[in-house]
Design a protein around this motif. Structure first.
Motif, PDB file in Angstrom:
ATOM      1  N   GLN A  46       0.850  -1.184   0.000  1.00  0.00           N
ATOM      2  CA  GLN A  46       0.000   0.000   0.000  1.00  0.00           C
ATOM      3  C   GLN A  46       0.890   1.239   0.000  1.00  0.00           C
ATOM      4  OE1 GLN A  46      -3.499  -0.052  -0.040  1.00  0.00           O
ATOM      5  NE2 GLN A  46      -3.088  -2.203  -0.481  1.00  0.00           N
ATOM      6  N   VAL A  47       0.615   2.152  -0.912  1.00  0.00           N
ATOM      7  CA  VAL A  47       1.346   3.419  -0.946  1.00  0.00           C
ATOM      8  C   VAL A  47       0.335   4.551  -0.920  1.00  0.00           C
ATOM      9  CG1 VAL A  47       3.403   2.548  -2.128  1.00  0.00           C
ATOM     10  CG2 VAL A  47       1.441   3.306  -3.482  1.00  0.00           C
ATOM     11  N   PRO A  48       0.767   5.726  -0.471  1.00  0.00           N
ATOM     12  CA  PRO A  48      -0.189   6.832  -0.405  1.00  0.00           C
ATOM     13  C   PRO A  48      -0.595   7.317  -1.795  1.00  0.00           C
ATOM     14  CG  PRO A  48       1.991   7.520   0.396  1.00  0.00           C
ATOM     15  CD  PRO A  48       2.066   6.059   0.133  1.00  0.00           C
ATOM     16  N   VAL A  49      -1.886   7.596  -1.924  1.00  0.00           N
ATOM     17  CA  VAL A  49      -2.431   8.143  -3.170  1.00  0.00           C
ATOM     18  C   VAL A  49      -3.104   9.456  -2.839  1.00  0.00           C
ATOM     19  CG1 VAL A  49      -4.071   7.785  -5.037  1.00  0.00           C
ATOM     20  CG2 VAL A  49      -2.943   5.832  -3.990  1.00  0.00           C
ATOM     21  N   PRO A  50      -2.770  10.556  -3.459  1.00  0.00           N
ATOM     22  CA  PRO A  50      -1.514  10.804  -4.147  1.00  0.00           C
ATOM     23  C   PRO A  50      -0.364  10.809  -3.153  1.00  0.00           C
ATOM     24  CG  PRO A  50      -2.747  12.849  -3.842  1.00  0.00           C
ATOM     25  CD  PRO A  50      -3.568  11.743  -3.272  1.00  0.00           C
ATOM     26  N   PRO A  51       0.863  10.868  -3.521  1.00  0.00           N
ATOM     27  CA  PRO A  51       1.413  11.179  -4.844  1.00  0.00           C
ATOM     28  C   PRO A  51       1.326  10.028  -5.849  1.00  0.00           C
ATOM     29  CG  PRO A  51       3.183  10.709  -3.305  1.00  0.00           C
ATOM     30  CD  PRO A  51       1.924  10.716  -2.511  1.00  0.00           C
ATOM     31  N   TYR A  52       1.253   8.783  -5.346  1.00  0.00           N
ATOM     32  CA  TYR A  52       1.173   7.695  -6.312  1.00  0.00           C
ATOM     33  C   TYR A  52      -0.216   7.656  -6.944  1.00  0.00           C
ATOM     34  CZ  TYR A  52       5.609   6.062  -4.508  1.00  0.00           C
ATOM     35  OH  TYR A  52       6.929   5.980  -4.158  1.00  0.00           O
ATOM     36  N   LEU A  53      -0.284   7.060  -8.124  1.00  0.00           N
ATOM     37  CA  LEU A  53      -1.550   7.024  -8.840  1.00  0.00           C
ATOM     38  C   LEU A  53      -2.445   5.900  -8.345  1.00  0.00           C
ATOM     39  CD1 LEU A  53      -0.374   7.646 -12.487  1.00  0.00           C
ATOM     40  CD2 LEU A  53      -1.976   9.043 -11.188  1.00  0.00           C
TER      41      LEU A  53
END
Lengths: 512, 1029
Positions: B752-759
């Motif tokens: 899991q990565v933060p959205v945004p900055p990731y799409l």
């Protein structure tokens, strides 16, 4: 012999060295490298398009905005259908948490739309093929402002991200900061974005859409940015700009929701659906066997239904209600479902006649908190967007903003400002004229509570109930028979735990 | 000769300058040319060869060359002196006095040789009394005898119970078992499973300690899943890497079981790491049968098998339904109008018939040999829609030239497979359909139901189809050249194409097709693999030192393309999937095509050293570059080393009579796994993303389709292994005990990565760490060893412990991953398993339920979190899907010409989730849908919810197969041997598990679940005959 060894050794080395690094680069065939596409107008349009395809998920809040307010419910059915981890119980009882699935997934959807906008903005800014960037940039910024408007409404304190290339973990900003950001964005683009109301602007972010977002921002300013004070007059001004554009109310109310409702003159911003990109409400709301009576081929999953008291606010003569037997589209599907093959009421797998009652009664397996299961057929279903005969999909376009809403917003502000009631009354009557054949049903004057009620009658299922209830101060009130009053921290949804896990910089909303 | 070498070199040099795309094709042409030259030289050579008179000479040499990694070169200049030449004859017998046919006799240091005949007799001319004869035969200790003055030599060859001189296939070569220092288990025809054999996995199941092969469904078209020493990946498969005849990365399906000569399983990293970034889950080396020079043989093997359903769900019969519904005052009139009594599972299941026919013939001349085989398998699953027909044709040709210094071989294989996997959704319908519903009305028309999860499954199976036609063909050209006595080089060029044409149609009247008014689909895919490998071997023996060095280069290129089209709403069902344009409702996304590629470039080397064959060292290094790796990590290095000490050969061990063999082994290595990586995952790309509406028209939208990760790389497994091989009691009892510790790091997982900055909210990254450690034991003993009666038993057992040790790093953080979703009504957003540090993959996680109370509600332990009230914090660890022990017990008894073998296979100490029971052991769905009988008695009165009440013990012991065979030698029509056999498969299952079968899929992150679409397994009765000419 030695010669041979030398020959062969050198051959092996040559082959080995002959194809090294370059063969490890990947060749793409059915995707496009980001640096080699997006140089012509056609290409750029196809890259901007996700801001519109993404609008379809603006339908998602239906389940949240309505099931968390007093409009709708997804009851657990006998046998356990729609239990789904208790998320709808959380919605109905006002006990949602950071791990409630549907309130969390809505946050993730909104945020992913913001991220997509940022990527598209970055692409436009760096595309050598676009000389006049303003029309493109203004559309995408409008889209981003729209999603932030939704985020302010539901989550309040969220990070503001505008730079696609900055991969650092963003930090939470206050609701006031986000409010200011959206206002700045809207003010920047409101008079440079396209203003035409035409087939080519249908479904696009235009001046009308931007001013509608502005009007919504002003309308809810006391809630979202209390320090800035009320903005009723500003809201009226914004509504006036929209009303000055080429939109008009449809003569027939249902035309807004028809299967083929393209270029509906009342729509200001629309999620456009097709047989391939469909509207999903049909499978959420219909009983498994309703399709037989209605002629569609899509079998529903028997989920969302209207709250009984919400249905009962409707005057029986209100065309927006829908009647109990003929199944002409109105807001609700009520009454016995008849199998045309036999002319008799359909019998469910539980051996009961398929009659959609207005009442919803939890009778089985009541737990400690009072949540239980209802019969399969309980509850009035969503029937606002008619189902097409003989096919399984819904291609009805779905208005995000429509002019009737603007009328009611303006009327509300006029009343709140205590200004001339005539204009407010006539605005409300413009809406009511379509709903009733009997002129006696028109208003002679309107109060705030008249407008509150009118919004509920006009905009059922259109995901405004929660926003309106909060603005009118009824959101935390008890829902008789379902829950008592709830704490004020429920005015905002929690930031989902999964998002906090992925970004520890995020700050949870107070109370969760 | 020089001319040819010049030609070769100029060819190769020109090849280097050609663009990469045509390189491989030109190499094939190059090999073709060599083959033509080689065969013409071969003929020349066969005329002038001094050993030509004796047909066995070159056979011996050929065998030796195939088996020896260092490509031992015979000295062709040896001149046989006439004056002292003499003829030696004799009989070779085994320890029981039985004649031994097929023993190789070689005059040491020459290419002169012979082979013993059927009665063990041989005859050979030797140069002088100083000549030494070497007698060797697989499975026996070789003997050397100096001729002296003898003219008749009768010898007895002792069986080597532990097969120390058996040749074991290892990565890029072979080795005698004596010198093996890694952890390698080799099995061959003597120990393969019997019964219906589709692939090598069928033959191996249960036979190798630590290799768990799971048959998780009765579907005859599905492959078993294989796990060697535990699960070692969170994303990709943990399937072992398969190498067939030296060609890496093939599918088990690409060779017919009947063509397999032997299988080596490389279990530890010191043995497997020579295969680099794809070998972390172990390597399975398959060697196919080859022809023998001057020995024509023809074989027929055929069998007929009946598959009977072994168990099916215990749902209510019509009478049970009626009784319950009426006794409980439920409405029944609308459901029970047809006086029907239907067993829906019975309707869609059947007794399947399988037939298999294999023909093969092989032979050869002095400098060449060949083998051709044709194998046809036609198999019916016990589900009525499930079958496969497979035709496999395989040939191998080997030609020697340049005085046997050049060996060129070509192997080709063509497999045509027509098959239809079972559509398992019909099992869900069979659970739900009421037994009082008829299959057909009295007038012969089909009955159907459109209620939730209902529809006539037999109607589906009768009118709907999903047929795949798959072709797999490959060709492998090999050339080995001895440059000097010590140095040899090899080239290997391989080309494979697999294509699949799929036709699917859902009839508009059936449950599967009615929503869309008939749905037709055609899809086609084509996958090409090309491979070039160059190797060089240098081997030398200096006094007591044996040294061999291998260096190699490998280049692999994969390209795949596929297309799919579908259409809906057909006016008629007559076209099926054969006229897509007749459909009237084609939607966006119904037509698609795509293509992808990946390449792998490798350098590798290995040094083997042994002193007095007592102290053995092997060290290998491989460097892999993969196009799938991110640009920051294109190359990986995989080292390994192993040591072995043959204690038994030490002088101080000579007086310990009980021991016949004792060897200590230790190894360490690092290997990789890139299975979890799909092509392009490290790149930022635009992919089409639906359509958008613009001014009355629809256009295709594009969007960035993933979060790019330029750091992507392989998963890295470091494994240490310690093992002991021993043999005692006059070699009657032998075995191996091994301990390993395997640590996999850089585990690939979607974080899991933060959205945004990731799409997108998740991104594949190399983060976690996992450990597998365990002990494996295998023992083989001769319980009875007399002339007529022989009883051999063997047992293997393995214990593996899997633990996730880390899931986070500085960049990617996760505390736990909840996973596993099996659908139960109202059960979405439930998870069944948890992935967490300190726990195993397959950890069940949910509420702890201790029973059902008087009012029919679950009794939960709600104090897990220390606070009364059931919340999500009361989830706890409720079971483990991975077994503590897996084992196999094999018994083989031969009495004269009769053989009897029986093989048990078992699993101990695991937990399973009986999801069918969770879904259907309830009265909630009555009267309108059927339920399990258990639902009437278990007292449950609430909606079924996932909790520990449905976790069951999964231990089982299965009588995997029983085989009875009789062999006789009729003196008739040139028939050499006839063997008839009966095999029973899955005859007995001992388990406490109450579901259909406790052997369930162990794939993925949610192993050990019997879903409600479970396809029951079968019990097989097989009769076969084997005729050799």
């Amino acid at each position: 012999m030695k010669k041979i060894i030398i020959y062969l050794t050198s051959v092996i080395l040559l082959i080995s060295v002959g194809c090294t690094e370059d063969v490890l680069n990947e060749e793409v065939y059915s995707t496009l490298p980001v640096d080699s596409y997006g140089n012509t107008e056609v290409e750029v349009n196809s890259l901007i398009a996700p801001i519109y395809t993404g609008l379809r998920s603006a339908n998602n809040p239906i389940t949240i905005a309505e099931t968390c307010s007093d409009m709708a419910i997804a009851p657990t059915r006998k046998g356990g259908d729609w239990w789904d981890g208790g998320q709808y119980k959380d919605n109905r009882f006002g006990i949602w948490t950071a791990i409630t699935n549907n309130t969390g997934s809505m946050y993730r959807t909104f945020m992913s739309r913001v991220a997509a906008c940022n990527q598209i903005l970055y692409m436009i800014e760096n595309s050598p093929g676009i000389t006049d960037k303003v029309p493109y940039l203004s559309q995408v910024r409008a889209a981003r402002a729209f999603w932030y408007y939704e985020l302010i409404d539901y989550y309040g304190n969220v990070p503001i991200v505008t730079d696609f290339t900055d991969l650092s973990k963003p930090v939470t900003k206050t609701r006031a900061e986000v409010y200011a950001f959206v206002m700045d964005e809207l003010n920047d683009i409101k008079d440079v974005i396209r203003s035409d109301v035409s087939p080519s602007s249908y479904g696009k972010y235009t001046k009308g859409a931007v001013y509608t977002i502005l009007a919504k921002m002003y309308l809810n300013a006391l809630v979202w940015n209390p320090a800035g004070g009320a903005k009723w007059q500003e809201c009226i001004d914004a509504c006036n700009v929209v009303m000055g554009l080429d939109y008009s109310l449809t003569t027939i109310w249902n035309d807004n929701f028809a299967i083929f409702n393209e270029n509906c003159p009342e729509h200001i911003l629309t999620a456009i659906n097709s047989p391939s990109a469909r509207m999903g409400i049909i499978s959420f709301t219909l009983h498994y066997l309703d399709y037989k009576a209605l002629g569609t081929t899509r079998r529903g999953n028997n989920g969302i239904a209207a709250m009984p008291d919400y249905v009962r606010q409707f005057d029986l003569d209100d065309k927006r209600r829908g009647d109990d037997y003929s199944h002409k589209p109105g807001s609700f599907l009520i009454g016995p479902m008849i199998d045309p093959a036999t002319g008799t009421t359909i019998i469910t797998a539980h051996g009961r006649p398929l009659i959609h009652t207005i009442d919803i009664t939890m009778i089985y397996g009541i737990d400690a908190e009072g949540w239980g299961q209802t019969e399969q057929e309980d509850g009035a279903r969503c029937f606002k967007w008619p189902f097409e005969n003989g096919v399984s999909h819904m291609q009805n376009d779905c208005a995000i903003f429509r002019l009737a809403d603007i009328y009611l917003m303006k009327a509300e502000c006029l009343v709140r400002l205590g200004q001339d009631n005539t204009e407010a009354t006539s605005l409300v009557n413009e809406i009511r004229k379509r709903a009733f054949d009997d002129p006696a049903k028109l208003k002679t004057s309107v109060t705030l509570s008249d407008i509150y009620l009118e919004r509920r009658l006009e905009l059922a299922w259109e995901s405004y109930t929660r926003q309106d209830q909060i603005r009118f101060g009824t959101f935390l009130d008890p829902i008789p028979g379902w829950r008592g009053a709830i704490d004020s921290h429920y005015l905002l949804f929690p930031i989902p735990q999964t998002s906090i896990d992925a970004n520890p910089e995020l700050i949870q909303n107070p109370g969760y | 000769m020089k001319k040819i070498l010049n030609l070769i070199i100029s060819f190769i040099l020109s090849y280097i300058n050609i663009s990469r795309k045509v390189k491989l094709n030109s190499l094939f042409f190059f090999f073709g040319t060599i083959l033509v030259f080689a065969s013409s030289f071969g003929q020349e050579n066969s005329i002038s060869s001094p050993g030509n008179k004796n047909s066995g000479d070159l056979l011996a040499l050929v065998i030796k060359k195939i088996n020896t990694p260092s490509l031992f070169v015979a000295n062709s200049n040896t001149i046989i002196s006439d004056d002292q030449q003499r003829s030696i004859t004799g009989i070779i017998t085994d320890s029981q006095g039985e004649p031994l046919p097929g023993v190789n006799i070689i005059e040491k240091g020459t290419i002169n040789g012979a082979v013993s005949d059927i009665s063990g007799r041989f005859s050979i001319n030797v140069a002088s009394g100083n000549s030494i004869l070497v007698f060797s035969f697989v499975g026996y200790t070789p003997q050397e005898i100096t001729v002296g003055t003898q003219t008749s030599i009768n010898i007895t060859l002792e069986e080597s119970a532990v097969g120390l001189d058996e040749v074991v296939v290892i990565g890029y070569g072979t080795q005698t078992k004596r010198l093996v220092s890694g952890s390698i288990t080799s099995i061959d025809q003597k120990t393969f499973n019997t019964g219906v054999q589709r692939t090598a996995a069928d033959m191996l199941q249960g036979k190798v300690a630590g290799l768990v092969i799971t048959t998780s469904t009765g579907d005859v078209t599905s492959q078993q899943s294989m796990r060697l020493r535990g699960t070692a990946s969170l994303t990709g498969s943990s399937e072992p890497f398969v190498v067939i005849d030296g060609v890496p990365g093939l599918s088990m399906n690409s060779v017919a079981a009947q063509d397999i000569e032997s299988i080596s399983v490389l279990k530890d990293a010191s043995a497997a790491a020579i295969y680099g970034s794809r070998s972390a889950s172990g390597v399975i080396l398959i060697t196919t049968k080859k022809g023998k020079s001057n020995q024509f043989t023809a074989d027929y093997n055929g069998y007929l098998a009946l598959d009977v359903v072994s168990n099916k769900p215990d749902v209510l019969t019509a009478d049970e339904w009626r009784e319950y519904v009426k006794a409980n005052g439920m409405s029944w009139e609308t459901f029970d109008q047809w006086d029907a009594n239907t067993d829906w599972f019975g309707e869609i299941l059947r007794t399947g018939i399988t037939q298999n026919h294999d023909f093969s013939f092989s032979g050869g001349g002095a400098t060449n040999n060949y083998r051709i085989s044709v194998s046809f398998l036609s198999q019916e699953g016990v589900a009525k829609d499930n079958y496969q027909d497979r035709l496999n044709v395989r040939f191998s040709v080997n030609q020697k030239a340049l005085n046997d210094r050049l060996s060129v071989s070509l192997i080709g294989s063509i497999t045509q497979r027509d098959y239809q996997p079972n559509n398992s959704s019909n099992f869900i319908l069979a659970y739900n359909m009421l037994p009082v519903y008829p299959v057909k009305y009295a007038d012969g028309t089909w009955f159907d139901s459109t209620d939730y999860d209902q529809g006539n499954p037999l109607r589906n199976m009768t009118y709907n189809y999903d047929i795949r036609k798959r072709n797999l063909n490959y060709f492998n050209l090999k050339a080995d050249l001895d440059i000097t006595k010590h140095l040899s080089v090899g080239l290997n060029a391989y080309k494979q194409r697999q294509s699949t044409d799929r036709s699917r149609y859902y009839d508009s009247e059936t449950q599967q097709g009615r929503t869309e008014g008939g749905v037709a689909l055609r899809s086609f895919s084509n996958d090409d693999t090309q491979l070039i490998e160059l190797t060089a071997n240098y081997a030398i023996k200096l006094n007591n030192n044996d040294i061999s060095v291998l260096a190699g280069y490998s280049y692999e290129d994969n390209y795949g393309q596929s297309s799919t089209a579908q259409n809906r709403s057909f006016v008629t069902n007559l076209f099926g999937a054969n006229n897509l344009s007749a459909g009237e409702n084609m939607q966006v996304g119904d037509v698609s095509s795509n293509a992808d590629m990946n390449r792998l470039l490798s350098y590798f080397g290995r040094v083997n050293y042994s002193f007095k064959e007592r102290y053995i060292v092997s060290a290998a290094l491989r460097r892999d570059g993969s196009s799938k790796f991110g640009k920051n990590n294109k190359w990986g290095t995989f080292p390994s080393v192993s040591l072995a000490w043959r204690i038994i050969d030490e002088p101080f061990m000579q007086n310990i009579g009980i021991l016949n063999d004792l060897k200590l082994r230790a190894g360490y290595g690092v290997s990789g796994n890139q299975d979890g990586l799909s092509p392009y995952q490290s790149l930022q790309l635009y992919g089409s993303s639906g359509t958008y509406y613009d001014n009355g028209a629809w256009h295709t939208a594009y969007s960035v389709n993933q979060n790019a990760n330029p750091n992507l790389q392989w998963e890295s497994t470091a494994m240490s292994n310690v093992g002991v091989d021993f043999s005692i009691l006059g070699s009657r009892l032998g075995g191996t005990v091994e301990y390993y510790n395997k640590i996999t790091s850089n585990l690939l997982y979607r974080y899991q990565v933060p959205v945004p900055p990731y799409l997108y909210s998740s991104m594949i990254a190399n983060v976690g760490k996992m450990q597998n450690k365990g002990i494996e034991v295998s023992l083989t003993g001769d319980i009875i060893r007399t002339n007529d009666l022989r009883w051999t038993a063997s047992i293997n057992a393995a214990h593996n412990e899997n633990k996730i040790t880390r899931l986070s790093n500085e960049e990617f953080v996760t505390s736990a991953i909840k996973t596993g979703s099996v659908f139960v009504r109202g059960g979405s957003s439930n998870s069944t398993h948890i992935i967490e540090e300190g726990k195993q993959v397959g950890q069940f996680y949910g509420y702890l339920c201790t029973g059902i109370d008087a009012s029919g509600l679950y009794i939960y332990d709600d104090m897990i979190d220390g606070v009364p009230g059931l919340t999500i914090n009361d989830y706890t660890y409720i079971g483990k899907a991975q077994p503590k022990l897996t084992y196999g017990i094999d018994n083989s008894i031969t009495y004269k010409d009769i053989e009897l073998s029986f093989f048990w296979r078992g699993v101990y100490g695991n937990d399973l989730l009986n999801f069918s029971r969770l879904t259907y052991a309830t009265t909630q769905w009555l009267p309108g849908a059927n339920v399990l009988n258990e639902g009437l008695t278990n007292g449950l009165k609430t909606s079924p919810i996932y909790n520990s009440w449905y976790i069951e013990k999964g231990s089982f012991l299965r009588l995997e197969n029983v085989n009875l065979a009789y062999t006789f030698h009729p003196d008739l029509l040139g028939i050499n041997r006839v063997r008839v056999y009966f095999t029973g498969h899955n005859l007995l299952l001992l388990t406490k598990y109450v579901g259909v079968d406790p052997e369930l899929s162990m794939n993925g992150l949610d192993p050990g679940i019997e879903g409600r679409n479970y396809y029951p397994k079968s019990r097989t009765y097989l009769f076969g005959i084997n005729v050799s000419f």
